[in-house]
Design a protein around this motif. Structure first.
Motif, mmCIF file in Angstrom:
data_model
loop_
_atom_site.group_PDB
_atom_site.id
_atom_site.type_symbol
_atom_site.label_atom_id
_atom_site.label_comp_id
_atom_site.label_asym_id
_atom_site.label_seq_id
_atom_site.Cartn_x
_atom_site.Cartn_y
_atom_site.Cartn_z
ATOM 1 N N VAL A 1 -22.135 0.188 -17.437
ATOM 2 C CA VAL A 1 -21.759 -0.133 -16.065
ATOM 3 C C VAL A 1 -21.295 -1.588 -16.060
ATOM 4 C CG1 VAL A 1 -22.510 -0.294 -13.665
ATOM 5 C CG2 VAL A 1 -23.491 1.473 -15.166
ATOM 6 N N ARG A 2 -19.983 -1.779 -15.878
ATOM 7 C CA ARG A 2 -19.435 -3.141 -15.844
ATOM 8 C C ARG A 2 -20.047 -3.901 -14.672
ATOM 9 N NH1 ARG A 2 -18.212 -3.150 -20.757
ATOM 10 N NH2 ARG A 2 -16.600 -1.715 -21.396
ATOM 11 N N ASN A 3 -20.468 -5.132 -14.939
ATOM 12 C CA ASN A 3 -21.106 -5.988 -13.931
ATOM 13 C C ASN A 3 -22.339 -5.312 -13.322
ATOM 14 O OD1 ASN A 3 -19.138 -8.143 -14.153
ATOM 15 N ND2 ASN A 3 -17.734 -6.739 -13.111
ATOM 16 N N GLY A 4 -23.000 -4.461 -14.095
ATOM 17 C CA GLY A 4 -24.131 -3.687 -13.592
ATOM 18 C C GLY A 4 -25.348 -4.503 -13.202
ATOM 19 N N TYR A 5 -25.496 -5.674 -13.780
ATOM 20 C CA TYR A 5 -26.603 -6.569 -13.405
ATOM 21 C C TYR A 5 -26.133 -7.691 -12.489
ATOM 22 C CZ TYR A 5 -29.353 -4.456 -17.157
ATOM 23 O OH TYR A 5 -30.022 -3.582 -17.981
ATOM 24 N N GLY A 6 -24.848 -7.955 -12.519
ATOM 25 C CA GLY A 6 -24.271 -9.038 -11.740
ATOM 26 C C GLY A 6 -22.960 -9.424 -12.385
ATOM 27 N N PRO A 7 -22.230 -10.350 -11.796
ATOM 28 C CA PRO A 7 -20.942 -10.754 -12.346
ATOM 29 C C PRO A 7 -21.069 -11.216 -13.802
ATOM 30 C CG PRO A 7 -21.261 -11.685 -10.159
ATOM 31 C CD PRO A 7 -22.567 -11.064 -10.569
ATOM 32 N N GLY A 8 -20.316 -10.561 -14.671
ATOM 33 C CA GLY A 8 -20.309 -10.927 -16.075
ATOM 34 C C GLY A 8 -21.439 -10.364 -16.913
ATOM 35 N N LEU A 9 -22.359 -9.611 -16.302
ATOM 36 C CA LEU A 9 -23.475 -9.008 -17.036
ATOM 37 C C LEU A 9 -23.390 -7.491 -16.920
ATOM 38 C CD1 LEU A 9 -26.724 -11.112 -16.396
ATOM 39 C CD2 LEU A 9 -25.588 -10.676 -18.568
ATOM 40 N N ASP A 10 -22.849 -6.884 -17.967
ATOM 41 C CA ASP A 10 -22.702 -5.426 -17.994
ATOM 42 C C ASP A 10 -24.031 -4.775 -18.348
ATOM 43 O OD1 ASP A 10 -20.021 -5.986 -17.577
ATOM 44 O OD2 ASP A 10 -19.491 -5.747 -19.696
ATOM 45 N N ARG A 11 -24.263 -3.591 -17.801
ATOM 46 C CA ARG A 11 -25.493 -2.844 -18.074
ATOM 47 C C ARG A 11 -25.176 -1.715 -19.055
ATOM 48 N NH1 ARG A 11 -30.089 -0.201 -14.266
ATOM 49 N NH2 ARG A 11 -30.524 1.590 -15.625
ATOM 50 N N TYR A 12 -25.943 -1.664 -20.130
ATOM 51 C CA TYR A 12 -25.849 -0.602 -21.130
ATOM 52 C C TYR A 12 -27.131 0.212 -21.075
ATOM 53 C CZ TYR A 12 -21.831 -2.817 -23.393
ATOM 54 O OH TYR A 12 -20.602 -3.346 -23.674
ATOM 55 N N ASP A 13 -27.016 1.506 -20.731
ATOM 56 C CA ASP A 13 -28.161 2.401 -20.779
ATOM 57 C C ASP A 13 -28.169 3.038 -22.155
ATOM 58 O OD1 ASP A 13 -28.545 1.719 -18.153
ATOM 59 O OD2 ASP A 13 -28.002 3.667 -17.330
ATOM 60 N N MET A 14 -29.325 2.971 -22.817
ATOM 61 C CA MET A 14 -29.414 3.408 -24.212
ATOM 62 C C MET A 14 -30.591 4.358 -24.391
ATOM 63 S SD MET A 14 -28.633 -0.226 -26.131
ATOM 64 C CE MET A 14 -27.861 0.531 -27.567
ATOM 65 N N THR A 15 -30.524 5.170 -25.437
ATOM 66 C CA THR A 15 -31.593 6.111 -25.740
ATOM 67 C C THR A 15 -31.822 6.189 -27.241
ATOM 68 O OG1 THR A 15 -32.432 8.355 -25.323
ATOM 69 C CG2 THR A 15 -30.096 8.150 -25.837
ATOM 70 N N LEU A 16 -33.044 6.539 -27.603
ATOM 71 C CA LEU A 16 -33.441 6.710 -28.995
ATOM 72 C C LEU A 16 -34.361 7.923 -29.057
ATOM 73 C CD1 LEU A 16 -33.808 5.630 -31.971
ATOM 74 C CD2 LEU A 16 -35.802 4.411 -31.084
ATOM 75 N N THR A 17 -34.020 8.895 -29.894
ATOM 76 C CA THR A 17 -34.897 10.031 -30.131
ATOM 77 C C THR A 17 -35.910 9.629 -31.189
ATOM 78 O OG1 THR A 17 -33.141 11.590 -29.599
ATOM 79 C CG2 THR A 17 -35.012 12.452 -30.861
ATOM 80 N N ILE A 18 -37.184 9.869 -30.911
ATOM 81 C CA ILE A 18 -38.207 9.455 -31.877
ATOM 82 C C ILE A 18 -38.834 10.674 -32.532
ATOM 83 C CG2 ILE A 18 -38.710 7.240 -30.824
ATOM 84 C CD1 ILE A 18 -41.147 8.436 -29.514
#
Length: 151
Positions: free
Chosen positions: A132-149
């Motif tokens: 999500v571009r600017n997902g946290y605020g201007p210039g801070l993109d949000r990356y949602d990540m996952t890991l299968t354990i």
């Protein structure tokens, strides 16, 4: 040698200081109120940890098992800005991942992070699901990540 221990209310000021030291590069200033609320309402007893090195709190982060019982979320992980690139982030992540693996029924770990730390988490095997571009605020993109354990 750094050590980890459960968060205590007496750690609040040091955790907020670590947060403030990571603004604006890693956190948007608008996120502080949410972090304060988390510390006041959820950090006790939810798996939130602190890292102490030479008597000083230098990092913090949590792992919360979601209501589905299958998903653990890494939350509010941060290292004192003077201690970046010293291995403490790696320690914090390893300890939280191990805690997630110990939870019966947990098969995946999720987190959200910015473009500044996404490659750090990729080294642990996390994969990006959404950006999500600017997902946290201007210039801070949000990356949602996952890991299968694997258990």
């Amino acid at each position: 040698m750094p050590s980890t221990r459960p968060y205590a209310r007496s750690d609040r000021a040091a955790c907020l200081s670590i947060f403030d030291g990571n603004v604006p590069a890693f956190f948007d200033p608008e996120e502080r109120a949410g972090y304060e609320r988390f510390l006041d309402e959820r950090a006790d007893g939810c798996g939130y940890l602190v890292i102490v090195r030479n008597g000083k709190l230098v990092g913090c982060g949590g792992v919360i098992v979601e209501a589905d019982g299958c998903t653990a979320s890494l939350c509010w992980g941060m290292i004192d800005n003077q201690s970046h690139r010293s291995g403490l982030g790696r320690l914090l992540t390893k300890v939280r991942l191990e805690a997630a693996k110990q939870q019966s029924g947990v098969t995946q770990v999720v987190l959200n992070t910015s473009q500044h730390t996404v490659n750090f988490y990729r080294r642990f095997g996390f994969q990006t699901i959404v950006i999500v571009r600017n997902g946290y605020g201007p210039g801070l993109d949000r990356y949602d990540m996952t890991l299968t354990i694997a258990k």
